[in-house]
Write an enzyme that holds these catalytic residues in place. Structure first.
Site, short mmCIF file in Angstrom:
data_model
loop_
_atom_site.label_atom_id
_atom_site.label_comp_id
_atom_site.label_asym_id
_atom_site.label_seq_id
_atom_site.Cartn_x
_atom_site.Cartn_y
_atom_site.Cartn_z
N LYS A 138 49.19 55.33 -29.41
CA LYS A 138 48.52 56.53 -29.91
C LYS A 138 48.55 56.50 -31.44
CE LYS A 138 49.00 59.97 -26.25
NZ LYS A 138 49.61 61.26 -25.86
N GLU A 180 63.41 64.03 -29.14
CA GLU A 180 62.59 63.20 -28.24
C GLU A 180 63.47 62.41 -27.27
OE1 GLU A 180 59.37 63.16 -27.82
OE2 GLU A 180 58.71 64.27 -29.58
N LYS A 208 59.22 54.53 -21.74
CA LYS A 208 57.88 54.79 -22.28
C LYS A 208 56.94 53.64 -21.96
CE LYS A 208 54.98 56.43 -25.89
NZ LYS A 208 54.78 57.10 -27.15
N GLU A 218 46.52 58.42 -20.76
CA GLU A 218 46.97 59.76 -20.37
C GLU A 218 46.03 60.46 -19.40
OE1 GLU A 218 49.14 61.82 -23.52
OE2 GLU A 218 48.60 63.71 -22.56
N ARG A 222 51.30 59.77 -18.07
CA ARG A 222 51.67 59.75 -19.49
C ARG A 222 51.92 61.17 -20.02
NH1 ARG A 222 49.68 55.76 -24.36
NH2 ARG A 222 51.01 56.73 -25.95
N ASN A 226 55.12 64.59 -22.59
CA ASN A 226 55.00 65.84 -23.35
C ASN A 226 55.99 66.90 -22.85
OD1 ASN A 226 52.83 64.72 -24.77
ND2 ASN A 226 51.42 65.28 -23.14
N HIS A 229 57.05 70.00 -24.87
CA HIS A 229 56.18 70.06 -26.03
C HIS A 229 55.26 71.28 -26.07
CE1 HIS A 229 57.75 66.12 -26.79
NE2 HIS A 229 56.96 65.91 -27.83
N HIS A 233 55.06 72.79 -29.67
CA HIS A 233 53.88 72.84 -30.53
C HIS A 233 53.61 74.26 -31.00
CE1 HIS A 233 52.39 68.81 -28.72
NE2 HIS A 233 53.09 68.62 -29.83
N HIS A 245 59.84 68.79 -35.80
CA HIS A 245 59.33 68.52 -34.45
C HIS A 245 60.45 68.40 -33.43
CE1 HIS A 245 56.61 67.10 -31.38
NE2 HIS A 245 57.35 66.02 -31.21
N1 GLY Z 1 54.03 60.85 -27.74
C1 GLY Z 1 53.54 60.92 -26.42
C2 GLY Z 1 52.75 59.71 -26.03
O1 GLY Z 1 52.79 58.70 -26.70
O2 GLY Z 1 52.07 59.76 -25.04
#
Ligand code: GLY
Length: 344
Positions: A138, A180, A208, A218, A222, A226, A229, A233, A245
């Protein structure tokens, strides 16, 4: 355990290695495509020169971007692309991003755009970049309407997680990564706290990598990355990003536990486990910022870019995390009350 760990992100002919360890910077060279004659390093002032890799006979240019979200813009992308062009970079060459998540996001997007896409290698120097931003492809920048609203999926050729850099990482940036990291305990329902830091970072990368390999863009699982989150956010928006964050994610994880409990998805012991990990293992004991009302948070949760037609949460259950939409405003509010009560 081991000094350096290698994990692979499996994406067919775009698969790549993520090397985690102390003193692994020299591995960057092995990730440079054989076609490269020039290397464009993208970094920031604050990154110690000791973490900038060297590349032997290749021509190297260095491109410094500003610190902070206000520099994560299309203007920065345009400047970088113009500098790449002036340095003679072409499609066979390579960009090497050295820094935290902002650097890998910006350099990755510049790499995705310049000449319609050139290779990029990430050298992650913050915990957040190692376990999240640098892995998975991303990339993106902010616009006035929201964070990371313009970007691309652009997988790197490789990622080096130089853990020596964590020794000098400012405490607040470390907390961003720890928020995280706490999330991964719940994605896999494992107690990662018994692992050494090298192995724990590698385990987060592996988790991950498996998710990205299964769902690169996603469309499904995926989204579980989040976890915590949705409220995080909203807290960032409501505080104009004065909350870091990872601090916001720490609160968001606890909130998600209360919400799941209110909805009958998990028992109170599981809520307690969230507090044990967030407060106990990672020491992320953050109160809700002063002056933030539940009404404001509910409005800001609705602004989340992942909220399509209702506020969407990732919530725990006896069988693991799931994406849940259509949660009622009453439930959202009751869980906020539970959180405020428990945080004191
Ligand atoms: N930071 C979440 C992702 O990479 O999908």
């Amino acid at each position: 355990m081991s000094d350096a760990v290698e994990e692979i992100v499996n994406l067919g002919d775009r698969s790549y290695s993520v090397i985690v360890g102390h003193g692994v910077l020299s591995r960057t060279k092995t990730m440079i495509p054989s076609s490269a004659r020039r290397v464009a390093i993208v970094t920031q002032e604050g990154i110690p020169p000791a973490y900038i890799p060297t590349f032997g006979v290749l021509a190297v240019s260095t491109h410094v971007i500003g610190e902070g979200e206000s520099h994560k813009t299309l203007t920065t992308i345009e400047r970088l692309c113009r500098e790449f062009s002036q340095a003679g970079l072409n499609r066979g060459d390579v960009i090497v991003a050295v820094g935290g998540g902002m650097v890998t996001d910006v350099a990755g997007f510049a790499a995705a755009s310049y000449h319609r896409g050139i290779p990029v290698v990430h050298v992650a120097t913050s915990l957040l970049a190692m376990i999240d931003a640098a892995v998975g492809g991303k990339t993106g920048v902010n616009i006035a309407e929201g964070k990371n609203l313009v970007g691309a999926y652009w997988q790197p050729h490789g990622v080096v997680c130089e853990m020596d850099a964590l020794d000098t990482l400012p405490a607040r940036e470390m907390r961003c990564g720890l928020g995280e990291m706490a999330k991964y305990h719940f994605i896999v329902r494992e107690d990662l706290s018994s692992l050494s830091m090298v192995d724990r970072i590698a385990r987060c990368v592996r988790i991950k990598a498996d998710i990205v390999s299964a769902d690169e863009r996603e469309g499904g699982i995926r989204a579980l990355l989040n976890y915590g989150h949705t409220l995080a956010h909203a807290l960032e928006i409501a505080t104009d990003f004065s909350i870091a964050h990872g601090e916001a994610v720490a609160i968001g994880l606890l909130y998600a536990a209360h919400l799941a409990h209110r909805m009958g998805r998990i028992d109170s012991a599981r809520v307690d486990q969230h507090y044990e990990v967030v407060h106990g293992v990672y020491g992320l004991r953050h109160a809700l910022p002063n002056g933030i009302t539940p009404d404001q948070l509910i409005i800001d949760m609705g602004r989340d870019k992942k909220a399509i037609d209702s506020i969407t949460f990732v919530l725990d259950s006896a069988t693991g995390l799931e994406v849940v939409s259509g949660v009622s405003a009453d439930m959202i509010r009751l869980a906020l009350d539970d959180l405020v009560l428990r945080l004191g």
